[in-house]
Write an enzyme that holds these catalytic residues in place. Sequence first.
Site, PDB file in Angstrom:
ATOM      1  N   CYS A  55       0.826  -1.209   0.000  1.00  0.00           N
ATOM      2  CA  CYS A  55       0.000   0.000   0.000  1.00  0.00           C
ATOM      3  C   CYS A  55       0.865   1.266   0.000  1.00  0.00           C
ATOM      4  O   CYS A  55       0.647   2.180  -0.811  1.00  0.00           O
ATOM      5  CB  CYS A  55      -0.931   0.002   1.203  1.00  0.00           C
ATOM      6  N   HIS A  57      -2.853   5.422   6.403  1.00  0.00           N
ATOM      7  CA  HIS A  57      -1.496   5.927   6.611  1.00  0.00           C
ATOM      8  C   HIS A  57      -1.478   7.400   6.186  1.00  0.00           C
ATOM      9  O   HIS A  57      -2.286   7.837   5.355  1.00  0.00           O
ATOM     10  CB  HIS A  57      -0.485   5.229   5.698  1.00  0.00           C
TER      11      HIS A  57
HETATM   12  P1  NAD Z   1      -5.285 -11.073   5.883  1.00  0.00           P
HETATM   13  O1  NAD Z   1      -4.684 -11.747   7.039  1.00  0.00           O
HETATM   14  O2  NAD Z   1      -6.369 -10.067   6.108  1.00  0.00           O
HETATM   15  O3  NAD Z   1      -5.855 -12.148   4.858  1.00  0.00           O
HETATM   16  C1  NAD Z   1      -5.127 -13.270   4.464  1.00  0.00           C
HETATM   17  C2  NAD Z   1      -6.090 -14.381   4.133  1.00  0.00           C
HETATM   18  O4  NAD Z   1      -5.358 -15.512   3.652  1.00  0.00           O
HETATM   19  C3  NAD Z   1      -6.892 -14.860   5.327  1.00  0.00           C
HETATM   20  O5  NAD Z   1      -8.222 -15.072   4.892  1.00  0.00           O
HETATM   21  C4  NAD Z   1      -6.227 -16.186   5.689  1.00  0.00           C
HETATM   22  O6  NAD Z   1      -7.120 -17.062   6.311  1.00  0.00           O
HETATM   23  C5  NAD Z   1      -5.837 -16.684   4.323  1.00  0.00           C
HETATM   24  N1  NAD Z   1      -4.771 -17.688   4.315  1.00  0.00           N
HETATM   25  C6  NAD Z   1      -3.797 -17.896   5.219  1.00  0.00           C
HETATM   26  N2  NAD Z   1      -3.000 -18.920   4.823  1.00  0.00           N
HETATM   27  C7  NAD Z   1      -3.501 -19.364   3.640  1.00  0.00           C
HETATM   28  C8  NAD Z   1      -3.136 -20.382   2.727  1.00  0.00           C
HETATM   29  N3  NAD Z   1      -2.083 -21.171   2.966  1.00  0.00           N
HETATM   30  N4  NAD Z   1      -3.868 -20.549   1.615  1.00  0.00           N
HETATM   31  C9  NAD Z   1      -4.950 -19.762   1.363  1.00  0.00           C
HETATM   32  N5  NAD Z   1      -5.346 -18.776   2.193  1.00  0.00           N
HETATM   33  C10 NAD Z   1      -4.630 -18.577   3.315  1.00  0.00           C
HETATM   34  O7  NAD Z   1      -4.063 -10.403   5.073  1.00  0.00           O
HETATM   35  P2  NAD Z   1      -4.119  -9.119   4.163  1.00  0.00           P
HETATM   36  O8  NAD Z   1      -4.017  -7.910   5.022  1.00  0.00           O
HETATM   37  O9  NAD Z   1      -5.239  -9.217   3.190  1.00  0.00           O
HETATM   38  O10 NAD Z   1      -2.707  -9.226   3.417  1.00  0.00           O
HETATM   39  C11 NAD Z   1      -2.546 -10.084   2.296  1.00  0.00           C
HETATM   40  C12 NAD Z   1      -1.343  -9.604   1.516  1.00  0.00           C
HETATM   41  O11 NAD Z   1      -1.580  -8.267   1.070  1.00  0.00           O
HETATM   42  C13 NAD Z   1      -0.028  -9.548   2.297  1.00  0.00           C
HETATM   43  O12 NAD Z   1       1.037  -9.799   1.411  1.00  0.00           O
HETATM   44  C14 NAD Z   1       0.031  -8.099   2.746  1.00  0.00           C
HETATM   45  O13 NAD Z   1       1.343  -7.658   3.038  1.00  0.00           O
HETATM   46  C15 NAD Z   1      -0.542  -7.404   1.535  1.00  0.00           C
HETATM   47  N6  NAD Z   1      -1.117  -6.089   1.798  1.00  0.00           N
HETATM   48  C16 NAD Z   1      -1.856  -5.863   2.905  1.00  0.00           C
HETATM   49  C17 NAD Z   1      -2.355  -4.593   3.134  1.00  0.00           C
HETATM   50  C18 NAD Z   1      -3.140  -4.266   4.360  1.00  0.00           C
HETATM   51  O14 NAD Z   1      -3.077  -3.139   4.827  1.00  0.00           O
HETATM   52  N7  NAD Z   1      -3.908  -5.174   4.926  1.00  0.00           N
HETATM   53  C19 NAD Z   1      -2.134  -3.561   2.206  1.00  0.00           C
HETATM   54  C20 NAD Z   1      -1.426  -3.853   1.039  1.00  0.00           C
HETATM   55  C21 NAD Z   1      -0.903  -5.123   0.837  1.00  0.00           C
END
Ligand code: NAD
Length: 333
Positions: free
Chosen positions: A137, A217
């Site tokens: 992000c 942020h």
């Molecule tokens: P999250 O924890 O909200 O969601 C992750 C999901 O993946 C959950 O539903 C979890 O149950 C599932 N999961 C876990 N292990 C798994 C597996 N082996 N197979 C399939 N599903 C599985 O995470 P998020 O915040 O959505 O982040 C996901 C990615 O996006 C990360 O790389 C993070 O760095 C990136 N990201 C997050 C944000 C943020 O602010 N939340 C912003 C930009 C990028």
Amino acid sequence: MRVGVVGYGTIGKRVADAVLRTSDMQLTGVAKTSPDYEAAIAMRRGIPLYAVPGREEAFRSSGIEVRGTISDLVSKSDVVIDATPDGVGEENKGKYYVGRRAVFQGGEEAYVAEVSFNALANYDEAKGKSYVRVVSCNTTALSRLISALASSGHSIRKVRAFLVRRGADPREHKKGPINDVVPNPVTIPSHHGPDVRTVIPVDIVTVAVAVPVTVMHLHMVNVEFEDRPSRDSIIEALASTPRISILYSKMGFNSLAQVIEYARDLGRERGDFMENAVFGDSISIQGNEVYLMQGVHQESIVVPENIDAVRAMMGTPKWESIMATDKALGLYS
Ligand code: NAD
């Protein structure tokens, strides 16, 4: 384009909804670990659900129908968008995505993909690639901003950015801080500057702290140019760039909370604000330098880039994709 989403959390559910809104894409399904309320809602909405291997019975015993496991979803998809927690995407790549096309998120290391991606900055580098990583992000917001400023007609000499990071996403009940300001990371530069350089070759140093908020942020950005730009030329460059909104105090924009309220009043799904929220009053010129502040809605800003990453991999021209994505998501500057 048949698109599957693996990982249905903060980013995954938003990306899945964006695919549903996109007329040239079909959502083949979503894969999850837990049969929780998000799974129940997906089932109620008719979204095909797939389980992490070994978890099928847990879903069925909770009354949630699954159509198979991640491998089944991958085999039905032209491109898989992996939105699993940091590092899991890399594991999934070896297990499920060999010989397929996959989009990863910014929590993965850059080496997991062939290219780190931002639609405005380097769309064409993802053309025809099998593995693309949509940067985080913060990196997405900085990459958009730098791309926009580079279009001002003035050459950028260096970028210095101070990042005030939200401590947690709204639903992350076990994270903090709740009464602190945490150098995050305590080392300088923070990892964000090097991450921007995976997308744009620019001289950039970033410093970051985490604070007890969940909304967005805030970036305080200083960009030095080779010559003195006018404020009008900077505003024009930002205003004419998609996915950048300039918000002025005379319209009531004085805080991040108001940006989120604006998104809610606009009827944006989940109150998401996918554009860079640049505070117009903060844009100022000191010699060759531009100073400004921007808000970054961490939960949603990478969603348009995920859609564009899929199209780039499949060969769609850059501006055709950006315009189609923004139309489908109801974005405007
Ligand atoms: P999250 O924890 O909200 O969601 C992750 C999901 O993946 C959950 O539903 C979890 O149950 C599932 N999961 C876990 N292990 C798994 C597996 N082996 N197979 C399939 N599903 C599985 O995470 P998020 O915040 O959505 O982040 C996901 C990615 O996006 C990360 O790389 C993070 O760095 C990136 N990201 C997050 C944000 C943020 O602010 N939340 C912003 C930009 C990028």
